[in-house]
Design an enzyme around this catalytic site. Structure first.
Site, PDB file in Angstrom:
ATOM      1  N   ASP A  67       6.071  11.159  -9.437  1.00  0.00           N
ATOM      2  CA  ASP A  67       6.685   9.897  -9.857  1.00  0.00           C
ATOM      3  C   ASP A  67       6.680   9.742 -11.370  1.00  0.00           C
ATOM      4  O   ASP A  67       6.012  10.474 -12.085  1.00  0.00           O
ATOM      5  CB  ASP A  67       5.993   8.709  -9.167  1.00  0.00           C
ATOM      6  CG  ASP A  67       4.465   8.837  -9.151  1.00  0.00           C
ATOM      7  OD1 ASP A  67       3.925   9.654  -9.909  1.00  0.00           O
ATOM      8  OD2 ASP A  67       3.824   8.118  -8.373  1.00  0.00           O
ATOM      9  N   ASN A 135      -3.916   0.006  -2.192  1.00  0.00           N
ATOM     10  CA  ASN A 135      -3.170  -0.653  -1.108  1.00  0.00           C
ATOM     11  C   ASN A 135      -2.601   0.361  -0.115  1.00  0.00           C
ATOM     12  O   ASN A 135      -1.744   0.027   0.698  1.00  0.00           O
ATOM     13  CB  ASN A 135      -2.049  -1.536  -1.680  1.00  0.00           C
ATOM     14  CG  ASN A 135      -0.962  -0.733  -2.394  1.00  0.00           C
ATOM     15  OD1 ASN A 135      -1.085   0.484  -2.546  1.00  0.00           O
ATOM     16  ND2 ASN A 135       0.085  -1.403  -2.828  1.00  0.00           N
ATOM     17  N   HIS A 137      -0.892   3.131  -0.948  1.00  0.00           N
ATOM     18  CA  HIS A 137       0.342   3.824  -1.340  1.00  0.00           C
ATOM     19  C   HIS A 137       0.059   5.290  -1.668  1.00  0.00           C
ATOM     20  O   HIS A 137      -1.059   5.675  -2.003  1.00  0.00           O
ATOM     21  CB  HIS A 137       1.088   3.093  -2.470  1.00  0.00           C
ATOM     22  CG  HIS A 137       0.538   3.225  -3.854  1.00  0.00           C
ATOM     23  ND1 HIS A 137       0.637   2.209  -4.786  1.00  0.00           N
ATOM     24  CD2 HIS A 137      -0.084   4.228  -4.496  1.00  0.00           C
ATOM     25  CE1 HIS A 137       0.114   2.610  -5.923  1.00  0.00           C
ATOM     26  NE2 HIS A 137      -0.337   3.829  -5.779  1.00  0.00           N
ATOM     27  N   GLU A 142       5.236   2.200  -1.933  1.00  0.00           N
ATOM     28  CA  GLU A 142       4.435   1.009  -1.662  1.00  0.00           C
ATOM     29  C   GLU A 142       4.524   0.631  -0.180  1.00  0.00           C
ATOM     30  O   GLU A 142       5.413   1.114   0.533  1.00  0.00           O
ATOM     31  CB  GLU A 142       4.939  -0.148  -2.532  1.00  0.00           C
ATOM     32  CG  GLU A 142       4.824   0.089  -4.044  1.00  0.00           C
ATOM     33  CD  GLU A 142       3.394  -0.022  -4.582  1.00  0.00           C
ATOM     34  OE1 GLU A 142       2.418   0.106  -3.801  1.00  0.00           O
ATOM     35  OE2 GLU A 142       3.245  -0.218  -5.800  1.00  0.00           O
TER      36      GLU A 142
HETATM   37  C1  GLP Z   1      -0.580   5.423  -9.275  1.00  0.00           C
HETATM   38  C2  GLP Z   1       0.206   6.694  -8.991  1.00  0.00           C
HETATM   39  C3  GLP Z   1      -0.268   7.352  -7.727  1.00  0.00           C
HETATM   40  C4  GLP Z   1      -1.778   7.444  -7.749  1.00  0.00           C
HETATM   41  C5  GLP Z   1      -2.378   6.069  -7.724  1.00  0.00           C
HETATM   42  C6  GLP Z   1      -3.893   6.072  -7.722  1.00  0.00           C
HETATM   43  O1  GLP Z   1      -0.018   4.283  -8.744  1.00  0.00           O
HETATM   44  N1  GLP Z   1       1.605   6.497  -8.910  1.00  0.00           N
HETATM   45  O2  GLP Z   1       0.339   8.615  -7.601  1.00  0.00           O
HETATM   46  O3  GLP Z   1      -2.218   8.171  -6.644  1.00  0.00           O
HETATM   47  O4  GLP Z   1      -1.937   5.408  -8.882  1.00  0.00           O
HETATM   48  O5  GLP Z   1      -4.370   6.186  -9.021  1.00  0.00           O
HETATM   49  P1  GLP Z   1      -5.853   6.486  -9.407  1.00  0.00           P
HETATM   50  O6  GLP Z   1      -6.085   7.917  -9.097  1.00  0.00           O
HETATM   51  O7  GLP Z   1      -5.900   6.237 -10.892  1.00  0.00           O
HETATM   52  O8  GLP Z   1      -6.707   5.569  -8.631  1.00  0.00           O
END
Ligand code: GLP
Length: 240
Positions: A67, A135, A137, A142
């Site tokens: 992404d 959440n 995702h 989402e």
């Molecule tokens: C973001 C990214 C995801 C990632 C998520 C969790 O929203 N788009 O790909 O997995 O955050 O992030 P973190 O690893 O910092 O908790």
């Protein structure tokens, strides 16, 4: 889903590195689906250390990221393209031509989604790395995203904007929109490796592993993947 619970984040990162390095050693032309966020940072550091010490070769791999924030050019320090270059690609000697990610600055969003979908079809991933949103995702899919979705643009959930604000100077600077690989393409990867660390992920881990398979919890779709490994530290696995 195969589940590995580690005593801490360091062990999680080391175990994840074993899996990723194993894929590249088995096939030096491997296509790696990669993720951003803070969770994979330890893994990326382990991969760079291994590359320097043991010479694991990344000169022929290709990568596809999940992404990108809409509106941020790849030179922007908060863009995911920049994150990957700084935290992984430069350390492994992976050239820009080997890497793929959505173009956050694309004027025609629909055309950019179609371009990325076509690219992913032509580039089946040997492994897809994932983090987990609090959440539930995956990538920026989402809650409520159809399981059949392809690459699309998304308005981020308020909880995601809050979660990600820690990486920006101010919450007002967090982009509200992003491009994301769809759930359909995530599920097409031959192998999936999902990482979860810390107690703020414990609910999402529980719902992903033990809950109903539902579009309200995007990660629950992983229960249907034939080769998915979850590596979680004790805090993230606390509710299992
Ligand atoms: C973001 C990214 C995801 C990632 C998520 C969790 O929203 N788009 O790909 O997995 O955050 O992030 P973190 O690893 O910092 O908790």
């Amino acid at each position: 889903m195969k589940i590995i619970v580690t005593k801490d984040y360091k062990e999680l990162s080391a175990k994840a590195a074993e899996v990723m390095i194993g894929v590249v050693k088995q096939d030096p032309h491997a296509v790696l689906g990669l993720a951003t966020g803070t969770t994979p940072l330890g893994l990326y550091a382990e991969m760079i250390a291994d590359h320097k010490e043991n010479g694991t070769d990344y000169s022929r791999v290709r990568t596809a990221n999940l992404d990108e924030y809409k509106g941020l050019p790849k030179t922007h320090p908060q863009s995911y393209a920049y994150f990957m270059r700084k935290n992984l690609f430069d350390g492994l000697g992976i050239a820009p031509g080997q890497t793929n990610i959505e173009d956050g600055t694309a004027k025609d969003a629909a055309a950019e989604c179609a371009r990325y979908d076509a690219l992913l079809e032509a580039l089946p991933r040997d492994i897809q790395l994932l983090g987990l949103g609090s959440n539930g995702h995956i990538a920026f899919n989402e809650p409520g995203t159809p399981f059949g979705s392809g690459t699309h643009t998304v308005t981020l959930a308020e909880s995601t904007v809050k979660d990600n604000a820690r990486l920006f100077d101010d919450i007002s600077q967090v982009p509200r929109e992003a491009f994301t690989m769809g759930i359909r393409q995530i599920m097409q990867a031959k192998k999936i490796l999902i990482l979860a660390s810390g107690e703020n992920k414990a609910d999402a881990v529980f719902k992903m592993v033990k809950g109903e398979v539902t579009e309200q919890v995007p990660a629950s779709v992983l229960q249907l993947h034939p080769d998915c490994i979850l590596i979680a530290d004790r805090q993230a696995a606390a509710k299992l």
